[in-house]
Scaffold this motif. Structure first.
Motif, PDB file in Angstrom:
ATOM      1  N   VAL A   1       0.850  -1.195   0.000  1.00 16.46           N
ATOM      2  CA  VAL A   1       0.000   0.000   0.000  1.00 16.46           C
ATOM      3  C   VAL A   1       0.886   1.245   0.000  1.00 16.46           C
ATOM      4  CG1 VAL A   1      -1.707   1.312   1.301  1.00 16.46           C
ATOM      5  CG2 VAL A   1      -1.828  -1.185   1.247  1.00 16.46           C
ATOM      6  N   GLY A   2       0.797   2.015  -1.061  1.00 15.81           N
ATOM      7  CA  GLY A   2       1.658   3.192  -1.130  1.00 15.81           C
ATOM      8  C   GLY A   2       1.106   4.213  -2.098  1.00 15.81           C
ATOM      9  N   LEU A   3       2.008   5.007  -2.648  1.00 16.73           N
ATOM     10  CA  LEU A   3       1.578   6.002  -3.629  1.00 16.73           C
ATOM     11  C   LEU A   3       0.841   5.328  -4.776  1.00 16.73           C
ATOM     12  CD1 LEU A   3       4.874   8.090  -3.698  1.00 16.73           C
ATOM     13  CD2 LEU A   3       2.717   8.729  -2.602  1.00 16.73           C
TER      14      LEU A   3
ATOM     15  N   ASN B   1      -1.373   3.016  -4.652  1.00 13.72           N
ATOM     16  CA  ASN B   1      -2.806   2.840  -4.379  1.00 13.72           C
ATOM     17  C   ASN B   1      -3.556   4.162  -4.328  1.00 13.72           C
ATOM     18  OD1 ASN B   1      -1.034   0.867  -3.005  1.00 13.72           O
ATOM     19  ND2 ASN B   1      -2.962  -0.198  -2.721  1.00 13.72           N
TER      20      ASN B   1
END
Ligand code: PHE
Length: 468
Positions: free
Chosen positions: A23-25, A27
């Motif tokens: 989950v990061g930039l 998403n």
């Protein structure tokens, strides 16, 4: 060496760290704008297909390779054969290069927390200019980027269980809570239902070949696959954990957050009559504009939103730094702290160049692009795709099937009913699917010099990596 190897402290800790990496930039920033550009619901259906058919199998494979070898990316491949070292080296290099620009965007998110709370994003008309002036300024984004990078260093220097795992256990649940809060505000706005319809009513007339490629590429990036990150995290897993179910949970969480980010953004955008296909500026321009129109609660919600983006980015960049650090620890016996300091020092230089390339140094290009685009295009368009394909080929065609079965069933003690299905998809379907994506993606790169340079790096690695 093995007796000193670090391990995750608990299953929950591992899950939070692995989901934190995924989950990061990708998403919260990339998924919504890709969805907006590719017609909404239909893109989501195809994306889900890519995630659960291909992404989930590759993640399971990465966990298996990592835990089987007990080593991070380079060591894992190398312990099979020196001829494969380059596949791991390519992963480490990808992590290194992504860290040449990811902290710049992480720094923006950090800056936007401050800008939101101090009311600098309160005038809707000025927000586009604020963003342009901010990222192009010589000093301000650099300061935020360095702060962001220092937070990464502090976390990774503390090690696997004490640093990365602890951070994930606190940061990931916080992220969920914040996201639910923003979703609630977004879907209760008058006129928001059009946004939900856009997201969940597939219109397949908008689908073409490019949609599939965009969806598959996004699945890889978002799940942190194709560069040995999940191999490295898998290598710290103890032998009792069930790999397929852990891979499923991480994949489901990553997809859940991407969908939640969509639900948080599109209803609000539709409610305020803004363009869904706004592109990469979506998070930093469109959203603050939406927030600024919400009255008194706007700046606070905006501040929370960027806090959330920052948290998501942080748990991802920590995993990227760890891939490089784990390589130095495993293969060069470097103490953890020293590995962290050396690699982050080099990353900070790359990030300074990246940040300046969007402003004062925009004239300084190499092979037709500035530093930011250089690191971005090389990794996203070339290295990750090829890394993923190599992993599927390695697992499907070189590793022993019995070994894989043994690893995925914990030596026959737990069931993995879908083993044959997983094996055949990984062996036959995935290499072909990724080959199509990689070919289409790489040949579509406009900067041909850069494209050739990227392929040359892989060739040089393939020849010289045996010593790594
Ligand atoms: N998955 C991360 C994101 O969605 C990015 C990332 C890619 C992290 C590859 C690690 C490895 O932002």
């Amino acid at each position: 060496m093995t007796e000193k190897r670090e391990n995750w402290g608990s299953r929950f800790g591992f899950l939070m760290a692995a989901a934190g990496s995924a989950v990061g930039l990708g998403n919260i920033w990339r998924f919504p704008y890709l969805t907006g550009e590719n017609g909404g619901g239909a893109f989501i259906v195809i994306y889900l297909f890519c995630v659960f058919l291909i992404g989930l199998c590759i993640m399971t494979a990465e966990f298996a390779v990592g835990r089987r070898s007990g080593l991070a990316a380079v060591g894992a491949y190398k312990s099979y054969s020196k001829n494969w070292t380059f596949a791991g080296a390519l992963g480490v290099l990808s992590g290194f290069f992504i860290m040449g620009f990811y902290p710049v965007v992480g720094g923006w998110a950090l800056a936007y927390i401050a800008k939101s709370f101090t009311g600098l994003l309160a005038v809707p008309e000025a927000i586009g200019d604020v963003f342009g002036a901010f990222i192009g300024a010589p000093a301000e984004p650099l300061v935020w980027m360095i702060i962001y990078l220092v937070i990464n260093v502090l976390i990774v220097a503390r090690g696997v269980a004490g640093g990365i795992e602890k951070a994930g256990k606190i940061l990931m649940p916080t992220l969920f809570v914040l996201l639910i809060f923003i979703i609630f505000r977004s879907v209760t706005l008058p006129g928001s239902s059009a946004g939900l319809e856009f997201l969940f009513k597939p219109d397949f007339s908008k689908v073409n070949g490019q949609t599939f490629l965009a969806a598959l590429g996004q699945a890889f990036f978002s799940l942190s696959l194709g560069m040995g990150c999940m191999i490295t995290y898998g290598s710290y897993l103890n032998k009792e954990e069930k790999l397929p179910s852990n891979a499923f949970i991480v994949t489901a969480m990553d997809t859940g957050v991407a969908l939640m980010a969509g639900v948080a953004m599109f209803p609000a955008m539709f409610a305020f009559g803004m363009e869904p296909a706004a592109g990469p500026g979506l998070v930093f321009v469109v959203l603050p504009t939406v927030f600024a129109q919400m009255g008194a609660a706007g700046p606070i919600l905006s501040g929370f939103f960027f806090l959330l983006l920052c948290i998501a980015a942080l748990t991802s960049s920590v995993s990227l730094l760890e891939v490089v650090v784990a390589y130095l620890i495993d293969q060069h016996k470097m103490p953890r702290k020293k590995a962290v300091y050396i690699s982050s020092a080099i990353m900070s230089v790359m990030c300074i160049l990246s940040s300046l390339s969007l402003g004062v140094m925009s004239g300084a290009t190499f092979l037709g692009v500035g530093a930011f685009d250089f690191f971005d295009i090389l990794t996203d368009k070339i290295f990750l795709a090829i890394g993923g394909m190599l992993l599927a080929i390695f697992v499907g065609w070189f590793m022993k099937k019995e070994d894989l079965k043994d690893e995925l069933t914990n030596g026959g003690t737990v069931e993995f009913g879908l083993f044959e299905v997983w094996y055949n998809i990984t062996k036959y379907v995935i290499p072909v699917a990724i080959a199509i994506v990689a070919f289409a993606g790489i040949t579509a790169i406009q900067q041909k010099g850069l494209m050739i340079f990227g392929l040359l790096i892989i060739a040089v690695l393939a020849v010289f990596s045996k010593k790594l």
